[in-house]
Design a protein around this motif. Structure first.
Motif, PDB file in Angstrom:
ATOM      1  N   ILE A  23      -5.121   2.331  -0.748  1.00 39.26           N
ATOM      2  CA  ILE A  23      -4.520   2.278   0.582  1.00 39.26           C
ATOM      3  C   ILE A  23      -3.012   2.442   0.400  1.00 39.26           C
ATOM      4  N   VAL A  27       0.863   0.664   4.500  1.00 39.78           N
ATOM      5  CA  VAL A  27      -0.240   0.128   5.300  1.00 39.78           C
ATOM      6  C   VAL A  27      -0.562  -1.297   4.843  1.00 39.78           C
ATOM      7  N   VAL A  28      -0.583  -1.513   3.518  1.00 42.31           N
ATOM      8  CA  VAL A  28      -0.841  -2.855   2.991  1.00 42.31           C
ATOM      9  C   VAL A  28       0.248  -3.816   3.458  1.00 42.31           C
ATOM     10  N   LEU A  31      -0.424  -4.682   7.006  1.00 49.25           N
ATOM     11  CA  LEU A  31      -1.548  -5.604   7.082  1.00 49.25           C
ATOM     12  C   LEU A  31      -1.111  -7.022   6.728  1.00 49.25           C
ATOM     13  N   LYS A  32      -0.289  -7.153   5.695  1.00 49.68           N
ATOM     14  CA  LYS A  32       0.204  -8.472   5.279  1.00 49.68           C
ATOM     15  C   LYS A  32       1.052  -9.114   6.376  1.00 49.68           C
ATOM     16  N   ALA A  35      -1.558  -9.868   9.570  1.00 51.12           N
ATOM     17  CA  ALA A  35      -2.672 -10.806   9.345  1.00 51.12           C
ATOM     18  C   ALA A  35      -2.390 -12.215   9.862  1.00 51.12           C
ATOM     19  N   TYR A  43      -4.283 -10.501   4.106  1.00 50.33           N
ATOM     20  CA  TYR A  43      -4.579  -9.140   4.547  1.00 50.33           C
ATOM     21  C   TYR A  43      -6.005  -8.709   4.210  1.00 50.33           C
ATOM     22  N   GLN A  44      -6.605  -9.250   3.146  1.00 51.80           N
ATOM     23  CA  GLN A  44      -7.966  -8.854   2.798  1.00 51.80           C
ATOM     24  C   GLN A  44      -8.986  -9.306   3.839  1.00 51.80           C
ATOM     25  N   ILE A  47      -8.687  -6.853   6.635  1.00 50.06           N
ATOM     26  CA  ILE A  47      -9.344  -5.577   6.318  1.00 50.06           C
ATOM     27  C   ILE A  47     -10.854  -5.713   6.524  1.00 50.06           C
ATOM     28  N   ARG A  48     -11.437  -6.825   6.033  1.00 47.40           N
ATOM     29  CA  ARG A  48     -12.882  -7.044   6.219  1.00 47.40           C
ATOM     30  C   ARG A  48     -13.231  -7.095   7.703  1.00 47.40           C
ATOM     31  N   TYR A  50     -11.574  -5.637  10.191  1.00 52.21           N
ATOM     32  CA  TYR A  50     -11.481  -4.275  10.723  1.00 52.21           C
ATOM     33  C   TYR A  50     -12.705  -3.448  10.335  1.00 52.21           C
ATOM     34  N   ILE A  51     -13.133  -3.554   9.087  1.00 56.17           N
ATOM     35  CA  ILE A  51     -14.303  -2.803   8.639  1.00 56.17           C
ATOM     36  C   ILE A  51     -15.546  -3.285   9.382  1.00 56.17           C
TER      37      ILE A  51
END
Length: 95
Positions: A23, A27-28, A31-32, A35, A43-44, A47-48, A50-51
């Motif tokens: 990524i 973008v990361v 996300l950080k 979040a 951020y992880q 991401i989960r 969003y997925i």
């Protein structure tokens, strides 16, 4: 989605697997930054989420369980949090 499948999806202790994905750094960083504003611990998990959100949309479209999806979307548009929706779905799955 069938009740049994829904119960499995709502299990917080379901098995996980690691996935490597590239990524862009900006973008990361975004996300950080976003979040914690959305109530995520990092951020992880964001991401989960969003997925999962995108996956649920596609599963509903291809598996024909649009009624629950439409209801969830309607509740979200009205400001109902994902946590409350998950609790309600969990409650229904236990019956």
């Amino acid at each position: 989605m069938k009740v049994e499948a829904l119960k499995k999806r709502l299990d917080r202790n379901r098995p996980m697997t690691s996935v490597t994905i590239r990524i862009p750094e900006d973008v990361v960083e975004d996300l950080k930054r976003i979040a914690p504003l959305l109530g995520f611990s990092g951020y992880q998990p964001l991401i989960r989420a969003y997925i999962g959100q995108g996956l649920r949309i596609d599963l509903e479209r291809f598996e024909g369980d649009a009624t629950i999806g439409a209801l969830i979307s309607s509740l979200k548009r009205r400001g109902v949090s994902d946590e409350i929706i998950s609790e309600a779905l969990s409650e229904i799955a236990q019956t």
